[in-house]
Write a protein that holds these residues in place. Sequence first.
Motif, PDB file in Angstrom:
ATOM      1  N   PHE A   4       0.730  -1.389  -0.017  1.00 22.21           N
ATOM      2  CA  PHE A   4      -0.086   0.007  -0.051  1.00 22.21           C
ATOM      3  C   PHE A   4       0.734   1.305  -0.020  1.00 22.21           C
ATOM      4  O   PHE A   4       0.347   2.234  -0.232  1.00 22.21           O
ATOM      5  N   LYS A   5       2.037   1.120   0.179  1.00 23.09           N
ATOM      6  CA  LYS A   5       2.917   2.500   0.187  1.00 23.09           C
ATOM      7  C   LYS A   5       3.330   2.527  -1.269  1.00 23.09           C
ATOM      8  O   LYS A   5       3.588   3.745  -1.969  1.00 23.09           O
ATOM      9  N   ASP A   6       3.617   1.550  -2.150  1.00 19.37           N
ATOM     10  CA  ASP A   6       4.061   1.586  -3.571  1.00 19.37           C
ATOM     11  C   ASP A   6       2.851   1.038  -4.423  1.00 19.37           C
ATOM     12  O   ASP A   6       3.084  -0.265  -4.470  1.00 19.37           O
ATOM     13  N   VAL A   7       1.959   1.637  -4.903  1.00 17.63           N
ATOM     14  CA  VAL A   7       0.497   0.989  -5.313  1.00 17.63           C
ATOM     15  C   VAL A   7       0.873   0.428  -6.889  1.00 17.63           C
ATOM     16  O   VAL A   7       1.697   1.077  -7.564  1.00 17.63           O
ATOM     17  N   SER A   8       0.611  -0.767  -6.681  1.00 18.61           N
ATOM     18  CA  SER A   8       0.869  -1.620  -8.055  1.00 18.61           C
ATOM     19  C   SER A   8      -0.266  -2.170  -8.884  1.00 18.61           C
ATOM     20  O   SER A   8      -1.119  -2.368  -8.232  1.00 18.61           O
ATOM     21  N   ARG A   9      -0.069  -1.974 -10.122  1.00 15.87           N
ATOM     22  CA  ARG A   9      -1.171  -2.560 -11.119  1.00 15.87           C
ATOM     23  C   ARG A   9      -1.123  -4.181 -11.317  1.00 15.87           C
ATOM     24  O   ARG A   9      -2.107  -4.470 -12.129  1.00 15.87           O
ATOM     25  N   VAL A  10       0.001  -4.910 -10.624  1.00 19.22           N
ATOM     26  CA  VAL A  10      -0.057  -6.109 -11.063  1.00 19.22           C
ATOM     27  C   VAL A  10      -1.231  -6.831 -10.880  1.00 19.22           C
ATOM     28  O   VAL A  10      -1.818  -6.835  -9.901  1.00 19.22           O
ATOM     29  N   GLY A  11      -1.686  -7.686 -12.002  1.00 20.28           N
ATOM     30  CA  GLY A  11      -2.618  -8.613 -11.794  1.00 20.28           C
ATOM     31  C   GLY A  11      -4.094  -7.834 -12.226  1.00 20.28           C
ATOM     32  O   GLY A  11      -5.154  -8.568 -12.520  1.00 20.28           O
ATOM     33  N   LEU A  12      -4.199  -6.653 -12.403  1.00 18.10           N
ATOM     34  CA  LEU A  12      -5.249  -5.810 -12.638  1.00 18.10           C
ATOM     35  C   LEU A  12      -5.297  -5.173 -14.049  1.00 18.10           C
ATOM     36  O   LEU A  12      -6.044  -4.231 -14.315  1.00 18.10           O
ATOM     37  N   GLU A  13      -4.155  -5.332 -14.906  1.00 16.84           N
ATOM     38  CA  GLU A  13      -3.847  -4.663 -15.745  1.00 16.84           C
ATOM     39  C   GLU A  13      -5.218  -4.530 -17.073  1.00 16.84           C
ATOM     40  O   GLU A  13      -5.119  -3.694 -17.697  1.00 16.84           O
ATOM     41  N   SER A  14      -6.048  -5.647 -16.982  1.00 16.89           N
ATOM     42  CA  SER A  14      -6.795  -5.685 -18.054  1.00 16.89           C
ATOM     43  C   SER A  14      -8.283  -4.544 -17.597  1.00 16.89           C
ATOM     44  O   SER A  14      -8.973  -4.356 -18.465  1.00 16.89           O
ATOM     45  N   ALA A  58      -7.859   3.221 -10.295  1.00 18.90           N
ATOM     46  CA  ALA A  58      -8.478   3.174  -9.204  1.00 18.90           C
ATOM     47  C   ALA A  58      -8.750   1.802  -8.420  1.00 18.90           C
ATOM     48  O   ALA A  58      -8.667   2.049  -7.237  1.00 18.90           O
ATOM     49  N   LEU A  59      -8.715   0.767  -9.332  1.00 18.65           N
ATOM     50  CA  LEU A  59      -8.931  -0.549  -8.649  1.00 18.65           C
ATOM     51  C   LEU A  59      -7.626  -0.915  -7.957  1.00 18.65           C
ATOM     52  O   LEU A  59      -7.701  -1.555  -6.816  1.00 18.65           O
ATOM     53  N   ALA A  60      -6.573  -0.395  -8.324  1.00 17.66           N
ATOM     54  CA  ALA A  60      -5.059  -0.777  -7.848  1.00 17.66           C
ATOM     55  C   ALA A  60      -5.206   0.077  -6.486  1.00 17.66           C
ATOM     56  O   ALA A  60      -4.651  -0.391  -5.447  1.00 17.66           O
ATOM     57  N   GLY A  61      -5.620   1.395  -6.565  1.00 14.89           N
ATOM     58  CA  GLY A  61      -5.808   1.980  -5.373  1.00 14.89           C
ATOM     59  C   GLY A  61      -6.801   1.519  -4.184  1.00 14.89           C
ATOM     60  O   GLY A  61      -6.536   1.417  -3.029  1.00 14.89           O
TER      61      GLY A  61
END
Length: 154
Positions: A7-17, A23-26
């Motif tokens: 939660f400190k370095d928000v990543s899009r891993v797994g949600l790219e599609s 916003a979903l990564a957040g």
Amino acid sequence: MSYTVDFKDVSRVGLESSPVVEALAGLRANESRYFKNKYDHDFTVTPASEAPETLEWVNRILAEERNLTIASRPLEVTAFEVDGIKMAYVFYESGLSINVMYTLEDGGKRAVGFKLSQGMEVPEELAGTFKFARQKSKLAGEIRGSYFVIKGQY
């Protein structure tokens, strides 16, 4: 492959599609921060295809309690227990997040929560049935949420 959400370095891993990937990564990071701060639990997600039992449990509760079927593709899931509460999450491609909070002790709180990522519309299957309250999040922007109480035994 499992992924511990940072939660400190928000990543899009797994949600790219997802069309609302940021916003979903957040939103996912927001949930991770909550569980780390409240329960010192590392929020680890798995691709939905690798944990069908979690998805089936959530889908069963939705179907039996409210006759709901979510149209969007599930991307990730997690299930864990903290303080006598079984928790399960499903993150969907549309930007929807569903969580089940199921207290294991009889008489405890049991509910299904819906959270909508900023930028997504209310899914058709939830529109008109649920009212969504708004909350601000530093990680996810504006989150809209709703819930219902679980009456059955799962």
